[in-house]
Design a protein around this motif. Structure first.
Motif, mmCIF file in Angstrom:
data_model
loop_
_atom_site.group_PDB
_atom_site.id
_atom_site.type_symbol
_atom_site.label_atom_id
_atom_site.label_comp_id
_atom_site.label_asym_id
_atom_site.label_seq_id
_atom_site.Cartn_x
_atom_site.Cartn_y
_atom_site.Cartn_z
ATOM 1 N N ARG A 114 -1.835 -0.078 0.922
ATOM 2 C CA ARG A 114 -0.810 -1.127 0.956
ATOM 3 C C ARG A 114 -1.089 -2.143 -0.123
ATOM 4 O O ARG A 114 -2.228 -2.355 -0.513
ATOM 5 C CB ARG A 114 -0.783 -1.802 2.309
ATOM 6 N N GLY A 115 -0.031 -2.767 -0.604
ATOM 7 C CA GLY A 115 -0.155 -3.817 -1.609
ATOM 8 C C GLY A 115 0.453 -3.378 -2.916
ATOM 9 O O GLY A 115 0.274 -2.253 -3.350
ATOM 10 N N GLY A 116 1.192 -4.272 -3.553
ATOM 11 C CA GLY A 116 1.898 -3.940 -4.774
ATOM 12 C C GLY A 116 1.085 -4.050 -6.035
ATOM 13 O O GLY A 116 1.559 -3.731 -7.106
ATOM 14 N N SER A 117 -0.191 -4.487 -5.964
ATOM 15 C CA SER A 117 -0.962 -4.716 -7.194
ATOM 16 C C SER A 117 -1.721 -3.492 -7.677
ATOM 17 O O SER A 117 -2.393 -3.541 -8.686
ATOM 18 C CB SER A 117 -1.964 -5.861 -6.953
ATOM 19 N N ASN B 96 8.113 -0.438 -0.481
ATOM 20 C CA ASN B 96 7.723 -1.701 0.117
ATOM 21 C C ASN B 96 6.244 -2.043 -0.049
ATOM 22 O O ASN B 96 5.571 -2.402 0.897
ATOM 23 C CB ASN B 96 8.133 -1.696 1.592
ATOM 24 N N GLY B 97 5.734 -1.927 -1.274
ATOM 25 C CA GLY B 97 4.368 -2.330 -1.532
ATOM 26 C C GLY B 97 3.308 -1.330 -1.134
ATOM 27 O O GLY B 97 2.168 -1.696 -0.937
ATOM 28 N N ARG B 98 3.664 -0.084 -0.999
ATOM 29 C CA ARG B 98 2.696 0.963 -0.643
ATOM 30 C C ARG B 98 2.615 1.976 -1.770
ATOM 31 O O ARG B 98 3.599 2.283 -2.422
ATOM 32 C CB ARG B 98 3.116 1.688 0.627
ATOM 33 N N LYS B 99 1.426 2.507 -1.965
ATOM 34 C CA LYS B 99 1.242 3.553 -2.976
ATOM 35 C C LYS B 99 0.717 4.803 -2.278
ATOM 36 O O LYS B 99 -0.274 4.743 -1.550
ATOM 37 C CB LYS B 99 0.245 3.098 -4.035
ATOM 38 N N GLU C 44 -0.759 2.662 -11.212
ATOM 39 C CA GLU C 44 -0.535 4.107 -11.085
ATOM 40 C C GLU C 44 -1.661 4.868 -11.709
ATOM 41 O O GLU C 44 -2.109 4.617 -12.743
ATOM 42 C CB GLU C 44 0.790 4.502 -11.756
#
Length: 57
Positions: free
Chosen positions: A51-54, A2-5, A57
């Motif tokens: 947080r955030g999908g941008s 959910n948009g977290r890395k 990796e």
């Protein structure tokens, strides 16, 4: 997730008086990342996340 890395994982049973997940997150915040610590109850592990999908990796 959910948009977290997840940046890093730390076992919950660290040495008394030691907060390695919080220290790692603080260093990431000083570098400009909005890092925070969350608890993964299923694995008894602290996760340092952003947080955030941008994020790459």
């Amino acid at each position: 997730m959910n948009g977290r890395k997840v940046l890093e994982r730390f076992p919950a049973g660290g040495p008394r008086g030691s907060w390695p997940a919080e220290e790692f997150a603080q260093m990431r915040r000083l570098e400009g990342q909005a890092a925070e610590v969350v608890m993964d109850l299923a694995t008894d592990t602290f996760l340092v996340i952003v947080r955030g999908g941008s994020m790459g990796e």
